[in-house]
Motif scaffolding. Sequence first.
Motif, PDB file in Angstrom:
ATOM      1  N   PHE A   3      31.828  38.110  59.147  1.00  0.00           N
ATOM      2  CA  PHE A   3      32.085  38.670  57.827  1.00  0.00           C
ATOM      3  C   PHE A   3      31.229  39.914  57.581  1.00  0.00           C
ATOM      4  CE2 PHE A   3      34.812  35.696  55.553  1.00  0.00           C
ATOM      5  CZ  PHE A   3      34.819  34.624  56.426  1.00  0.00           C
ATOM      6  N   GLY A   4      31.811  40.865  56.837  1.00  0.00           N
ATOM      7  CA  GLY A   4      31.050  42.009  56.375  1.00  0.00           C
ATOM      8  C   GLY A   4      30.170  41.636  55.200  1.00  0.00           C
ATOM      9  N   PRO A   5      29.358  42.605  54.715  1.00  0.00           N
ATOM     10  CA  PRO A   5      28.408  42.318  53.637  1.00  0.00           C
ATOM     11  C   PRO A   5      29.046  42.233  52.259  1.00  0.00           C
ATOM     12  CG  PRO A   5      28.246  44.597  54.292  1.00  0.00           C
ATOM     13  CD  PRO A   5      29.190  43.956  55.244  1.00  0.00           C
TER      14      PRO A   5
ATOM     15  N   PHE B  79      35.368  40.373  50.721  1.00  0.00           N
ATOM     16  CA  PHE B  79      34.808  40.291  52.062  1.00  0.00           C
ATOM     17  C   PHE B  79      35.888  40.560  53.097  1.00  0.00           C
ATOM     18  CE2 PHE B  79      30.566  38.933  51.286  1.00  0.00           C
ATOM     19  CZ  PHE B  79      30.606  38.178  50.127  1.00  0.00           C
TER      20      PHE B  79
ATOM     21  N   TYR C  11      39.198  38.600  52.194  1.00  0.00           N
ATOM     22  CA  TYR C  11      39.043  37.481  51.281  1.00  0.00           C
ATOM     23  C   TYR C  11      38.449  38.011  49.982  1.00  0.00           C
ATOM     24  CZ  TYR C  11      39.551  34.220  55.213  1.00  0.00           C
ATOM     25  OH  TYR C  11      40.016  33.506  56.291  1.00  0.00           O
TER      26      TYR C  11
ATOM     27  N   GLN D  73      36.062  36.500  46.704  1.00  0.00           N
ATOM     28  CA  GLN D  73      35.189  35.394  46.323  1.00  0.00           C
ATOM     29  C   GLN D  73      34.981  35.431  44.820  1.00  0.00           C
ATOM     30  OE1 GLN D  73      31.086  35.556  47.677  1.00  0.00           O
ATOM     31  NE2 GLN D  73      30.927  33.323  47.655  1.00  0.00           N
TER      32      GLN D  73
END
Lengths: 112, 111
Positions: free
Chosen positions: A103-105, A90, A35, A37
């Motif tokens: 989700f990753g950081p 992400f 994704y 953002q």
Amino acid sequence: NAGVTQTPKFQVLKTGQSMTLQCAQDMNHEYMSWYRQDPGMGLRLIHYSVGAGITDQGEVPNGYNVSRSTTEDFPLRLLSAAPSQTSVYFCASMNIAANEQFFGPGTRLTVL
Amino acid sequence: GDSVTQMEGPVTLSEEAFLTINCTYTATGYPSLFWYVQYPGEGLQLLLKATKADDKGSNKGFEATYRKETTSFHLEKGSVQVSDSAVYFCALDSSNYKLTFGKGTLLTVNP
């Protein structure tokens, strides 16, 4: 159990450069996704994969490539970066049985 | 197509105040609904979820009820804390695990 990891955390590119954002998960999840953002726009799906060797496009796939050679890794490639790709990216993996995505950081990418 | 609309922020509250963040959706079929929370500098974490009409998701004092008749999934908490300061995202999944997100609502809780 590290969960979902992403590298790098920050990256600055010049227009036209290429790079790969790395994503790995150690939970043996089949489903993974990317994704982006952007301010005031929530998260938008770029690409996803339902298992090794299988990928498909999401809502905003243009300018990005993905591959899935292993269950653990799902890299995102920018072949020729553009300023419009400045964003926070992400990666996520999903426990399908629990209907929960992890989700990753994130990777903050700036394209000049 | 699918869409999620959540209340515009930012929302600023005092500690122990009541919180409501509105979320409505448009989707085909019967989607699963989620609230995610993003603390500063971090990724998204699942806060709660509901998979069918009238289900109530709850976690850490937060609640949301899946209302099919009003296509809503409003987030509530009876008494917020400073540590609840974050961005909250409403999301839905109506087709094969692809999430559609709202734009997010920034919550700031002051002591």
